[in-house]
Design an enzyme around this catalytic site. Structure first.
Site, PDB file in Angstrom:
ATOM      1  CG  ASP B 152     -21.524  49.461   1.891  1.00 34.09           C
ATOM      2  OD1 ASP B 152     -21.184  50.013   0.820  1.00 34.09           O
ATOM      3  OD2 ASP B 152     -21.129  49.821   3.015  1.00 34.09           O
ATOM      4  CE  LYS B 215     -20.274  48.197   6.201  1.00 34.82           C
ATOM      5  NZ  LYS B 215     -21.419  48.839   5.509  1.00 34.82           N
ATOM      6  CE  LYS B 251     -18.712  51.475   5.699  1.00 38.01           C
ATOM      7  NZ  LYS B 251     -19.900  51.670   4.831  1.00 38.01           N
TER       8      LYS B 251
END
Lengths: 510, 315
Positions: B152, B215, B251
């Protein structure tokens, strides 16, 4: 840095468009309980503060044949189940109601505005308290989804009473002189598409300004008006201030023609509106008419596409398209036509059509067999005239009155579906090349009630809105209503304004 | 199958080409976007649909601990929770992943080995991202070497906000390369990008650069995942697949604490991009406290009564 070929996705991919796989996320039925509504088997007329039987029995006595005294049935358009019977008011009943209103007028109009406001505030609060019951009732009688009655109709109904309650003691500041006077008895005839909301649009300003009313709800949707009568009693409203007479067009005609009526307010079809205008010509009755429309929703090439698609959907499928200000003509700039249409079709495939009481339903039933027949006939005309018809795959219930959301493409100004008000979930798609052409096509209709503009460019919104001959122009939104905003039409869409400060004028002697 | 290279070959050729492309994307009307998200939020998800949604949501969680006070013990406890969220009910699914700082990857990987639950690691000088590219790449390589299945990363919001899109793009590509086989989630920190137009541009920028997931946020700023910004990113991945054939995951992270909220996000997925994204390969929740609420709701559905917070594990 030159881009490289991206990594292949790790799972098999479906074709890029459109997404066709059935969703494993099936929403279980989520019906709102109809137990919150206590329906009587039959209803009388609300005259002079009481529910009474018809006094026209001598002239009628049949079963809904258009003369007074008979009982008519109102059905749930989603199931065709009979909900209740109600009374066909005849000439004598209308006369009784008008006389009751006349009698109440002298004391009601003499009340200080602040006192009238108290009643209106009380009515607004009771509507809020009973909103779930009224939302379910409206859905049962009209066929529209509970999501709309719960989230749109009922909040707006209460808001209209709150708003005009606020005006009742401030009429001196409305721009009509220091002490504007009411007109007297208002005869009000309302349609079936927003039964309780149209009642609120009519009754709230009339009462705030000191008038008394006789209201006739539509023949297919009388129930919420009768429940409203009960709310008037609950609020302790003085007798005769609000009277409800039910029935078909004959009852409406009797009310409009009654010499004791000082003001006629009508919302409905242009045909009936014209008949009313002829009927009251030469009398001193004041008239406001809110009639049909063929609203243009104009999408420019710099529009926020995802939101424009939502606005198009809301413009024509809100309330199954049975909205006088529906955006029934989509005018889309040619350069983005395909993109917008692809997005629109993909979105329509997600509309949930079915049980109006299910909280997840987007599109409910058409209000009556008669209206369904009219929509069906106009759609067939569209096809016969060569427009291309499209609907998403959607299963329609077998009982009740249903019409799938429908698009017509390759439509020109000459097509019937681009000119006639369909009053159903049918969108006609036309194209334009320049802003001038968009304005010319949008205005090329005998109607002039609503229009929408979709563009990210503020200056274009102002320029185009100024040239559109429509009573309401929405920018980057559609079908947004608020009691503070005036509403009404140009040309064959009627005259007079309802809502806002402007809405007071229709009920004042100015 | 079309590729990004063939479908959008020129748009990353230069800073100005990239800017033209990103600024040429359709604008976002904030009022309309939020209204649509709110309207989908009124869906009523009951009984069987609720049971499906709760289990799906559990299986989509990146169970996260990103604290300065993290210890191997804390990470092992979290991994145990991810593997078997409800010790009293073996039918409760495992979460998708455990998400930790790079120095905790080894511990997490050992605890989750062979389970199918992925190890995700924030890298690239998370959460601010204010470090030299070399540091960010080393951070990434360390995490992957320690066993991270997913990285991430955070974008350089400073570069993005000052219009240096190509710098952001090249950095994502470099991290993608450093991440190797690990799937790359690109965090925009939507709360700092501030406008919806920026979020749409960042989404396309990230996807053009090869993001496997886009995300919303780090969870470390005031505004994190919202229904509206997630809806917007779902529209972006939908449109990107139409243009390129490449599917990218989404996400939302931060601020999703209740089952009710999680179900609303799943409704957004269902009605915006459909079944193809209703799978933890394509949609994740970055969350920590959400799991226990989902478990309590799950127990309520199966037993008919609320058990209370002492009947789910505190980790």
């Amino acid at each position: 840095m030159a881009p490289e070929t991206p990594m292949a996705p790790e799972t098999p991919m479906t074709s890029p468009r459109p997404t066709t796989s059935p969703s494993p996320f099936e929403y279980a039925p989520a019906p709102e309980s109809r137990g919150v509504v206590d329906l009587a088997p039959s209803y009388g007329l609300f005259i002079d503060g009481e529910f009474t039987e018809s006094s026209d029995a001598t002239r009628g006595g049949g079963t809904g044949g258009g003369t007074g005294g008979g009982l008519r049935k109102t059905v749930n358009p989603a199931t065709e189940e009979v909900l209740a019977e109600y009374t066909q008011a005849g000439d004598e009943d209308v006369d009784r109601a008008v006389r009751a209103a006349r009698k109440a007028f002298s004391t009601w109009s003499a009340l200080p505005g602040a006192e009238r406001a108290k009643y209106l505030f009380r009515i607004a609060r009771i509507i809020q308290e009973r909103s779930r019951e009224l939302a379910v009732l409206e859905t049962l009688d009209n066929g529209k989804p509970i999501r709309e009655t719960r989230d749109t109709d009922l909040p707006l109904v209460a808001a209209h009473f709150f708003y005009y309650a606020g005006w009742a003691d401030k009429l001196a500041h409305a721009g009509h002189g220091p002490n504007p006077r009411p007109l007297g008895v208002a005869g009000q005839v309302i349609p079936w598409n927003f039964p309780l909301l149209m009642l609120a649009w009519k009754i709230a300003p009339a009462l705030a300004t000191g008038n008394t009313v006789v209201l006739k709800p539509a023949e297919t949707t009388p129930l919420s008006a009768l429940f409203f009568a009960d709310i008037c009693r609950q609020a302790g409203l003085p007798r005769g201030v609000v009277n409800i007479v039910t029935g078909d067009g004959a009852t409406g005609a009797a009310l409009v023609a009654h010499p004791g009526v000082d003001k006629v307010a009508f919302t409905g079809s242009t045909g009936v509106g014209k008949a009313i205008a002829r009927q009251v010509a030469g009398t001193d009755k004041k008239v406001t008419l809110e009639l049909g429309g063929k609203g243009a929703n104009i999408v420019f090439d710099d529009a926020p596409v995802d939101q424009a698609v939502e606005g198009i959907v809301n413009g024509i499928f809100f309330n199954q398209g049975q909205v006088c200000c529906a955006g029934s003509r989509l005018l889309v700039q040619e350069s983005v036509h395909d993109e917008v249409l692809d997005s629109l079709k993909r979105r329509l495939a997600t509309l949930r059509v079915g049980d109006p009481l299910d909280k997840n339903t987007d599109l409910g039933a058409i209000n009556s067999a008669e209206q369904l027949a009219r929509i069906t006939a106009l759609a067939e005309t569209g096809e016969a005239e060569g427009a291309e018809r499209w609907s998403p795959d959607c299963a329609l219930p077998s009982a009740g009155y249903w019409f799938a959301p429908t698009l017509f493409t390759n439509v020109t100004q000459a097509h019937t579906v681009a000119r006639d008000e369909i009053f159903g979930p049918v969108l006609s798609v036309l194209t334009f090349r320049t802003p001038d052409e968009a304005v010319a096509k949008a205005n090329n209709t005998p109607y002039g009630l609503s229009a929408g503009i979709w563009t990210e460019k503020g200056s274009r919104i102002l320029a185009v809105a100024g040239k559109l001959r429509a009573g309401v122009v929405w920018a980057n939104t559609f079908n947004k209503f608020d009691p503070t905003s005036p509403f009404g039409g140009y040309k064959e869409s009627g005259y007079g304004r309802e809502g806002g400060r402007h809405g007071l004028e229709a009920y004042l002697d100015v | 199958m079309p590729t990004i290279t063939s479908a959008l070959a020129d748009v990353t050729a230069s800073d100005s080409a990239l800017r033209r492309f990103l600024h040429g994307l359709p604008g976002v009307d904030a009022v309309g976007l939020e209204a649509r998200a709110a309207s989908l939020g009124t869906r009523s998800i009951k009984t069987t649909a609720k049971a499906y949604a709760i289990d799906l949501a559990i299986s989509m969680i990146d169970l996260t601990t990103l604290e300065g006070a993290d210890t191997p013990g804390k990470v092992r406890a979290l991994a145990a929770k991810a593997l078997r969220p409800d010790p009293t009910d073996r039918t409760a699914p495992a979460t998708a992943a455990v998400c930790v700082y790079p120095d905790m990857v080894e511990t997490a990987a050992a605890a989750l080995a062979g389970s199918g639950v992925k190890v995700a690691s924030v890298a690239t000088a998370f959460p601010a991202g204010r470090a030299a590219l070399g540091v960010k790449l080393a951070d990434t390589r360390d995490a992957v070497a320690a066993g991270a299945d997913e990285i991430d990363m955070v974008i350089d919001r400073g570069a993005f906000l000052s219009g240096r899109y190509l710098k952001v793009y090249e950095e994502i590509r470099a991290v993608k390369e450093a991440a190797g086989a690990a799937r790359l989630k690109v965090i925009f920190e939507t709360g700092e990008l501030s406008t919806y137009d920026n979020i749409r541009r960042a989404s396309w920028l990230g996807m053009l650069a090869g993001a496997d997931f886009i995300k919303t946020s780090t969870g470390k700023v005031g505004v994190n995942a919202t229904p509206a910004n997630t809806l917007l990113m779902l529209q972006a991945v939908r449109d990107f697949r139409e243009r390129t054939g490449v599917q990218v995951g989404v996400k939302p992270a931060g601020g999703i604490r209740s089952s009710k909220d999680a179900v609303k996000f799943l409704v957004l997925v269902n009605e915006t991009v459909g079944a193809d994204w209703l799978d933890n390969h394509w949609f994740r929740f970055g969350a920590s406290s959400l799991l226990n609420d989902l478990l309590m709701q799950r127990q309520k559905l199966s037993t008919g009564r609320y058990s209370g917070p002492d009947y789910v594990t505190v980790d």
